[in-house]
Design an enzyme around this catalytic site. Structure first.
Site, mmCIF file in Angstrom:
data_model
loop_
_atom_site.group_PDB
_atom_site.id
_atom_site.type_symbol
_atom_site.label_atom_id
_atom_site.label_comp_id
_atom_site.label_asym_id
_atom_site.label_seq_id
_atom_site.Cartn_x
_atom_site.Cartn_y
_atom_site.Cartn_z
ATOM 1 N N ASP A 89 -2.043 3.206 -1.498
ATOM 2 C CA ASP A 89 -3.354 2.922 -0.899
ATOM 3 C C ASP A 89 -4.482 3.603 -1.675
ATOM 4 O OD1 ASP A 89 -3.640 1.099 1.155
ATOM 5 O OD2 ASP A 89 -2.873 2.447 2.684
ATOM 6 N N LYS A 136 0.922 -7.858 5.501
ATOM 7 C CA LYS A 136 1.410 -7.103 4.339
ATOM 8 C C LYS A 136 2.914 -7.296 4.157
ATOM 9 C CE LYS A 136 -2.332 -3.752 4.768
ATOM 10 N NZ LYS A 136 -2.780 -2.487 5.368
ATOM 11 N N GLN A 191 -0.672 2.919 7.982
ATOM 12 C CA GLN A 191 -1.704 2.043 8.538
ATOM 13 C C GLN A 191 -2.690 2.844 9.387
ATOM 14 O OE1 GLN A 191 -2.116 -1.327 7.894
ATOM 15 N NE2 GLN A 191 -4.027 -1.126 9.015
#
Length: 282
Positions: free
Chosen positions: A119, A52, A96
């Protein structure tokens, strides 16, 4: 057979984003900013975060990483999220997952400001998806829909079966397919006669986390197969679908790796760019 090349498509999206960001910066605007929080030393999470970060650098998004030890307390993690919520140059916050044991991931996700929730996991954005309102969509399902669009595979009026009902993939994907006017069935571990359900589908989305779970005899000729799974086996990485057995039978299929995975990261960049535009009223 059409190979749904997520790697190639994601690179095209990244190039488009790179040019848009460059154009905004040429007008004197700052670069978009993404904060990435990684707690603990899970090897898979570390790989995902590196990928990422690399993708952000490629398109011109400033990525700020916060690597915390596995013994970080809930309070410390929440304080960091609240601090990042207030930082003007941070447009998106990525936490994460999974978090180490003892940390409440749902509470942390709910603390992230909805307008920085790139997200798409905050209940407010999930609710907006349910209602068909604009908001951030979960990256994997949204990336899948973009991949289908780029290959002109329209699920409108078609029967779509989603195998798996997770909050991250199965449920939001089903809602996005409904919005695209597909007739959607969600299958799971309690589904009776799964093969019958899948055989009836024009579009099959497999997200069960079981290697080569979807066999050729479960799919009708000419179906479109999207394989969300990544399973580590002695033969290497394989998906939830038996690619070799299916490829001669279907209209289109995603490879593993190189299918859905790159599209997930591309969508994260798209979401971050969207948050950036909102914050600067561009």
């Amino acid at each position: 057979m059409i190979l749904l090349d997520g790697k190639k498509t994601s690179l095209e999206i990244r190039q488009e984003l790179k040019e848009k960001i460059k154009a905004y910066m040429a007008k004197g605007h700052r670069a978009p900013g993404l904060a990435v929080i990684l707690v603990g030393d899970d090897p898979a999470s570390q790989v995902y975060v590196r990928n990422k970060e690399k993708a952000c650098a490629d398109v011109g998004i400033v990525s700020k990483s916060f690597r915390l030890s596995a013994d970080t307390s809930q309070q410390e993690l929440e304080s960091l999220i609240q601090k990042l919520n207030k930082e003007a140059e941070i447009d998106g916050i990525l936490l994460q997952l999974p978090l180490p044991k003892g940390l409440d991931s749902q509470r942390c996700l709910e603390l992230i400001s909805p307008d920085k929730d790139v997200d798409g996991f905050h209940p407010q954005n999930v609710g907006k998806l349910m209602l068909g309102l604009p908001g951030f969509r979960s990256c994997t399902p949204a990336g899948i829909m973009t991949l289908l669009q780029r290959y002109n595979l329209d699920p409108a009026g078609k029967k779509a079966v989603v195998i798996g009902r997770s909050n991250i993939v199965g449920k939001p994907l089903a809602l996005l397919l409904l919005q695209a006017n597909a007739t959607v069935t969600v299958c799971h571990s309690r589904t009776k006669d799964l093969t019958k359900e899948v055989l009836d589908a024009d579009f099959v989305f497999a997200a069960v986390g079981r290697a080569k779970f979807v066999k050729a005899d479960m799919v009708k000729p000419g179906a479109v197969i999207v394989d969300v799974g990544i399973n580590r086996t002695e033969q290497g990485l394989v998906g939830d679908c038996d690619f070799e057995a299916l490829k001669e039978k279907v209209l289109a299929i995603t490879p593993v790796p190189g299918g859905v995975g790159p599209m997930t990261i591309a969508q994260l960049l798209v979401n971050t760019f969207g948050a950036y535009k909102q914050h600067l009223n561009l």
